[in-house]
Design a protein around this motif. Structure first.
Motif, PDB file in Angstrom:
ATOM      1  N   THR A  82       0.857  -1.186   0.000  1.00 11.26           N
ATOM      2  CA  THR A  82       0.000   0.000   0.000  1.00 11.26           C
ATOM      3  C   THR A  82       0.887   1.228   0.000  1.00 11.26           C
ATOM      4  OG1 THR A  82      -1.759  -1.115   1.266  1.00 11.26           O
ATOM      5  CG2 THR A  82      -1.795   1.294   1.218  1.00 11.26           C
ATOM      6  N   ILE A  83       0.691   2.109  -0.972  1.00 12.67           N
ATOM      7  CA  ILE A  83       1.375   3.399  -1.001  1.00 12.67           C
ATOM      8  C   ILE A  83       0.317   4.474  -0.822  1.00 12.67           C
ATOM      9  CG2 ILE A  83       2.699   5.037  -2.387  1.00 12.67           C
ATOM     10  CD1 ILE A  83       4.131   2.707  -3.647  1.00 12.67           C
ATOM     11  N   THR A  84       0.512   5.327   0.162  1.00 12.17           N
ATOM     12  CA  THR A  84      -0.447   6.380   0.483  1.00 12.17           C
ATOM     13  C   THR A  84       0.104   7.726   0.058  1.00 12.17           C
ATOM     14  OG1 THR A  84      -1.238   5.111   2.394  1.00 12.17           O
ATOM     15  CG2 THR A  84      -1.773   7.456   2.340  1.00 12.17           C
ATOM     16  N   THR A  85      -0.744   8.518  -0.601  1.00  8.17           N
ATOM     17  CA  THR A  85      -0.350   9.865  -0.995  1.00  8.17           C
ATOM     18  C   THR A  85      -1.318  10.877  -0.398  1.00  8.17           C
ATOM     19  OG1 THR A  85      -1.665   9.938  -3.043  1.00  8.17           O
ATOM     20  CG2 THR A  85       0.535   8.969  -3.180  1.00  8.17           C
ATOM     21  N   LEU A  86      -0.793  12.052  -0.088  1.00 12.96           N
ATOM     22  CA  LEU A  86      -1.584  13.199   0.345  1.00 12.96           C
ATOM     23  C   LEU A  86      -1.322  14.334  -0.630  1.00 12.96           C
ATOM     24  CD1 LEU A  86      -1.118  13.250   4.245  1.00 12.96           C
ATOM     25  CD2 LEU A  86      -3.173  12.607   2.969  1.00 12.96           C
ATOM     26  N   ALA A  87      -2.382  14.864  -1.220  1.00 16.27           N
ATOM     27  CA  ALA A  87      -2.251  15.931  -2.224  1.00 16.27           C
ATOM     28  C   ALA A  87      -1.263  15.535  -3.310  1.00 16.27           C
ATOM     29  CB  ALA A  87      -1.824  17.236  -1.547  1.00 16.27           C
ATOM     30  N   GLY A  88      -1.237  14.232  -3.653  1.00 16.95           N
ATOM     31  CA  GLY A  88      -0.384  13.746  -4.724  1.00 16.95           C
ATOM     32  C   GLY A  88       1.027  13.388  -4.329  1.00 16.95           C
ATOM     33  N   ASN A  89       1.396  13.604  -3.062  1.00 15.28           N
ATOM     34  CA  ASN A  89       2.756  13.328  -2.606  1.00 15.28           C
ATOM     35  C   ASN A  89       2.797  12.035  -1.795  1.00 15.28           C
ATOM     36  OD1 ASN A  89       3.868  15.850  -3.606  1.00 15.28           O
ATOM     37  ND2 ASN A  89       2.746  16.833  -1.935  1.00 15.28           N
ATOM     38  N   PRO A  90       3.719  11.100  -2.111  1.00 13.58           N
ATOM     39  CA  PRO A  90       3.799   9.859  -1.335  1.00 13.58           C
ATOM     40  C   PRO A  90       4.254  10.136   0.092  1.00 13.58           C
ATOM     41  CG  PRO A  90       5.652  10.019  -2.861  1.00 13.58           C
ATOM     42  CD  PRO A  90       4.727  11.160  -3.189  1.00 13.58           C
ATOM     43  N   VAL A  91       3.535   9.583   1.055  1.00 11.35           N
ATOM     44  CA  VAL A  91       3.867   9.803   2.462  1.00 11.35           C
ATOM     45  C   VAL A  91       4.201   8.512   3.179  1.00 11.35           C
ATOM     46  CG1 VAL A  91       2.525  11.928   2.660  1.00 11.35           C
ATOM     47  CG2 VAL A  91       1.415   9.730   3.126  1.00 11.35           C
ATOM     48  N   GLY A  92       4.000   7.368   2.543  1.00  9.85           N
ATOM     49  CA  GLY A  92       4.340   6.119   3.203  1.00  9.85           C
ATOM     50  C   GLY A  92       4.049   4.914   2.343  1.00  9.85           C
ATOM     51  N   ALA A  93       4.825   3.863   2.566  1.00  7.43           N
ATOM     52  CA  ALA A  93       4.607   2.577   1.908  1.00  7.43           C
ATOM     53  C   ALA A  93       4.611   1.489   2.970  1.00  7.43           C
ATOM     54  CB  ALA A  93       5.693   2.295   0.869  1.00  7.43           C
ATOM     55  N   ARG A  94       3.663   0.589   2.862  1.00  8.01           N
ATOM     56  CA  ARG A  94       3.555  -0.549   3.768  1.00  8.01           C
ATOM     57  C   ARG A  94       3.551  -1.797   2.901  1.00  8.01           C
ATOM     58  NH1 ARG A  94      -1.128  -1.737   8.315  1.00  8.01           N
ATOM     59  NH2 ARG A  94      -1.354  -3.957   7.921  1.00  8.01           N
ATOM     60  N   PHE A  95       4.441  -2.759   3.183  1.00  6.63           N
ATOM     61  CA  PHE A  95       4.564  -3.891   2.283  1.00  6.63           C
ATOM     62  C   PHE A  95       4.869  -5.182   3.037  1.00  6.63           C
ATOM     63  CE2 PHE A  95       8.671  -1.856   2.677  1.00  6.63           C
ATOM     64  CZ  PHE A  95       9.603  -2.891   2.741  1.00  6.63           C
ATOM     65  N   TYR A  96       4.435  -6.287   2.412  1.00  3.53           N
ATOM     66  CA  TYR A  96       4.704  -7.610   2.965  1.00  3.53           C
ATOM     67  C   TYR A  96       6.177  -7.928   2.775  1.00  3.53           C
ATOM     68  CZ  TYR A  96       4.575 -12.639   3.678  1.00  3.53           C
ATOM     69  OH  TYR A  96       4.816 -13.905   4.128  1.00  3.53           O
ATOM     70  N   TYR A  97       6.782  -8.539   3.799  1.00  2.00           N
ATOM     71  CA  TYR A  97       8.219  -8.801   3.751  1.00  2.00           C
ATOM     72  C   TYR A  97       8.526 -10.066   4.513  1.00  2.00           C
ATOM     73  CZ  TYR A  97      13.258  -7.984   4.291  1.00  2.00           C
ATOM     74  OH  TYR A  97      14.629  -8.093   4.256  1.00  2.00           O
ATOM     75  N   ASP A  98       9.023 -11.076   3.785  1.00  3.69           N
ATOM     76  CA  ASP A  98       9.437 -12.324   4.421  1.00  3.69           C
ATOM     77  C   ASP A  98      10.705 -12.798   3.728  1.00  3.69           C
ATOM     78  OD1 ASP A  98       9.809 -14.712   5.647  1.00  3.69           O
ATOM     79  OD2 ASP A  98       7.925 -15.623   5.010  1.00  3.69           O
ATOM     80  N   PRO A  99      11.895 -12.372   4.207  1.00  3.44           N
ATOM     81  CA  PRO A  99      13.147 -12.720   3.523  1.00  3.44           C
ATOM     82  C   PRO A  99      13.441 -14.203   3.529  1.00  3.44           C
ATOM     83  CG  PRO A  99      13.599 -11.692   5.647  1.00  3.44           C
ATOM     84  CD  PRO A  99      12.124 -11.538   5.396  1.00  3.44           C
ATOM     85  N   THR A 100      12.778 -14.977   4.366  1.00  4.86           N
ATOM     86  CA  THR A 100      13.047 -16.418   4.413  1.00  4.86           C
ATOM     87  C   THR A 100      12.512 -17.126   3.189  1.00  4.86           C
ATOM     88  OG1 THR A 100      10.981 -16.933   5.568  1.00  4.86           O
ATOM     89  CG2 THR A 100      12.891 -16.364   6.922  1.00  4.86           C
ATOM     90  N   THR A 101      11.699 -16.456   2.367  1.00  5.00           N
ATOM     91  CA  THR A 101      11.111 -17.122   1.203  1.00  5.00           C
ATOM     92  C   THR A 101      11.843 -16.825  -0.092  1.00  5.00           C
ATOM     93  OG1 THR A 101       9.586 -15.296   0.794  1.00  5.00           O
ATOM     94  CG2 THR A 101       8.819 -17.049   2.246  1.00  5.00           C
TER      95      THR A 101
END
Length: 355
Positions: free
Chosen positions: A246-265
């Motif tokens: 999920t990438i969230t933008t406010l007024a068109g500007n990216p403010v954060g990214a949340r992502f799945y992460y499992d380096p063991t795979t």
């Protein structure tokens, strides 16, 4: 979290992309825990989407881990359950699970110890309201109408809208209400690369507009506070409970990214893999003829591996440092892993070949 077999995803993606459909079974159930990492992207091209698309976000950096756990409605405070655990009187708000939310507080209104309640059905996944301690008193607050986060079945090209509202009143002090408009467009499908995983996904653009209304009894005045438009870009995969990115933008500007992460795979066929060094980059990616990799100073060997971990191409490293080119024109279109072995660790990066 439902089990993920990355090797199988690699094999399927190598054979060719296929459009997926998202439904009720792909949403969370009570007892599921959704772990994620956060990053703050400096740039983001919202228009980079479409059918049969490849999104490469393998350069996201895990900067902070978090987790959301779906709990049973019955395990939340009893006085929170008034609207959300009563299928006979309030069937539209009868929730399937709850999730701990963030406290809200300003001036004379304090909303604490909050739980959001969610309902899933064959037609939608919805936030139906919340329970919280409001200025010290446990309360149950409906969204009426509810917020339909996703509509089902979800396919490429779908467009839908949802209006929801909620309000709380603290007698003799103030009234606070929120109205929200959500407009969803499923504007892409294809393959998503993340730092440690690859998924077949649908991309959903959610445009969210909110307006708050406050009336302060003490002063006998009220006013509205329109919020800055929020746009959530979500990449949704089958069986993953929550969007894998999920990438969230406010007024068109990216403010954060949340992502799945499992380096063991990571499917590389080696035992020691480092994903902490983000300097390993391949350009262009996807590649057609020539590709370039910025080799680290301690590189001893470099190979391109297929989905089964077999070496299909060797990249010269002797006497090389910095940008080194290699020819991928002889490789079949698909997903690969570039593995660079150093003196103390092994680094990997995803590589897509498209002819």
């Amino acid at each position: 979290m439902k089990q993920l077999v990355t090797l199988a995803l690699f094999a399927r993606a190598t054979l060719g992309q296929a459009q997926i459909t998202i439904g009720q079974a792909d949403m969370p159930s009570a007892g599921d825990t959704m772990r994620y990492q956060n990053d703050t992207p400096t740039t983001f091209d919202a228009g980079d989407t479409g059918p049969g698309h490849i999104w490469d976000f393998s350069n996201l950096v895990p900067q902070g881990e978090g987790a959301d756990t779906a709990v049973t409605v019955a395990s939340t405070p009893l006085l929170y359950q008034f609207f959300f655990n009563n299928p006979f009187i309030y069937p539209d708000w009868d929730a399937d699970y709850a999730m701990k939310g963030a406290s809200i507080g300003f001036a004379q209104l304090q909303i604490q110890d909050l739980y959001d309640y969610y309902k899933k059905s064959g037609s939608a996944f919805s936030n139906v309201g919340f329970g919280a301690t409001i200025n010290g008193l446990p309360s149950s607050v409906q969204r009426n109408p509810v917020d339909h986060i996703f509509r089902f079945p979800m396919d490429y090209g779908n467009v839908d809208s949802s209006f929801s509202t909620w309000n709380v009143s603290v007698p003799t002090i103030l009234y606070f209400g929120e109205e929200q408009w959500r407009h969803n467009t499923v504007d892409g499908w294809g393959t998503l690369y993340l730092p440690a995983d690859t998924f077949e996904v649908l991309r959903v653009e959610s445009r969210i507009s909110r307006s708050d209304t406050i009336y302060v009894d003490q002063f006998g005045i009220g006013f509205q506070l329109p919020a800055i438009e929020t746009v959530e870009y979500k990449w949704v995969a089958q069986g993953m409970d929550a969007p894998v990115l999920t990438i969230t933008t406010l007024a068109g500007n990216p403010v954060g990214a949340r992502f799945y992460y499992d380096p063991t795979t990571i499917a590389t066929g080696v035992n020691t893999v480092s994903t902490s060094d983000r300097a390993l980059r391949v350009m262009p990616n996807p590649a057609d003829q020539l590709a370039w990799v910025a080799l680290p100073a301690d590189a001893v060997s470099a190979q391109v591996l297929d989905a089964e971990g077999r070496t299909v191409l060797s990249v010269p490293t002797t006497g090389r440092q910095g940008n080194t080119s290699f020819d991928v024109s002889g490789l079949a279109s698909g997903l690969y892993t570039l593995q660079v072995t150093g003196r103390s660790e092994v680094r990997t990066v995803r590589l897509s070949v498209q002819h």
